[in-house]
Design an enzyme around this catalytic site. Structure first.
Site, PDB file in Angstrom:
ATOM      1  CE1 TYR A 119      -1.263-120.456  -4.576  1.00 48.14           C
ATOM      2  CE2 TYR A 119      -1.696-118.929  -2.771  1.00 48.14           C
ATOM      3  CZ  TYR A 119      -1.699-120.215  -3.283  1.00 48.14           C
ATOM      4  OH  TYR A 119      -2.141-121.266  -2.501  1.00 48.14           O
ATOM      5  CB  THR A 139       2.071-129.324   0.795  1.00 49.10           C
ATOM      6  OG1 THR A 139       2.073-127.950   0.349  1.00 49.10           O
ATOM      7  CG2 THR A 139       0.844-129.581   1.661  1.00 49.10           C
TER       8      THR A 139
END
Length: 238
Positions: free
Chosen positions: A146, A181
């Protein structure tokens, strides 16, 4: 900035939830015609919906063929789709297939979308915001794929900004910290709590706060800004 995007054609990837959904709503509310793309179905009559896995070159091509056929151009792009690669693991434990999956979406996908969108901006100019991450500048144990992918997105942003400035196309990126989120749901409650505790503002950010920054960078108010990656992390990197 009411009506800032009146008559503009905007594309948002990863638009089914989180940052993408917040930006799609904001662009629509400010007058844009929005093409909302995601692997998941996007409900609602406020925008043109398109299924698109950004790691699939054919899907990306079809998305922008739709834009060309329906509108003939793209004015603004939020190049946002991404995945976290959780659960966390150290580099020597990281499976090559998982590494490839994360980079296929976060980096290759960002490139494919940018490559397909830019020709539709060459005549009239435009603005792009890519989604990087605080992980582009701050390592986190277990998230090698990531962080590497998001650092590369930040550099891709600078590269595209340099190459297309003469065409009236601005390219910037946002680098969110931990935002509330679905992607944050990949973290354990303990990791979420620890990150919030280490953030000077003491909480997770909201998608609407990131949407404020994204729509500013896509707007005419940011006409002299290009090639930048903006941290929005509650002071985490301070």
């Amino acid at each position: 900035m009411s009506g800032e995007f009146e008559g503009r054609i905007g594309v948002v990837t990863g638009a089914a939830s989180g940052l993408g959904a917040a930006v799609a709503r904001r662009l629509h509310d400010q007058g844009a015609t929005v093409v909302a793309a995601d692997r998941s179905e996007i409900l609602g009559a406020d925008w043109v919906s398109a299924r698109c896995d950004v790691s699939d070159e054919g899907d990306v091509r079809r998305l922008f063929e739709l834009c060309r056929e329906r509108f003939g151009r793209v004015d603004v792009l939020f190049n946002n789709a991404g995945i976290s690669g959780a659960p966390a693991r150290r580099v020597h434990e990281y499976e090559a297939a998982e590494w490839d999956r994360v980079l296929a979406v976060n980096l290759r996908g960002a490139f494919l979308v940018l490559r397909a969108a830019l020709p539709l901006m060459l005549t009239g100019g435009g603005a792009v915001v890519n989604t990087a991450s605080v992980g582009a500048v701050r390592a986190r144990p277990g998230f090698a794929a990531y962080t590497a992918s998001k650092a590369a997105v930040s550099m891709l942003t600078r590269q595209a900004a340099l190459e297309y400035a003469g065409d009236g196309i601005r390219v910037n990126a946002v680098a969110p910290g931990l935002i509330d989120t679905p992607l944050a749901g990949d973290l354990t409650p303990q990791m979420r709590a620890e990150t919030a505790a280490r953030t000077p503002l003491g909480r997770l950010g909201t998608p609407e706060e990131v949407a404020d920054l994204v729509t500013f960078l896509l707007s005419g108010a940011a006409s002299y800004i290009t090639g930048q990656t903006y941290l929005i992390d509650g002071g985490r990197c301070a």
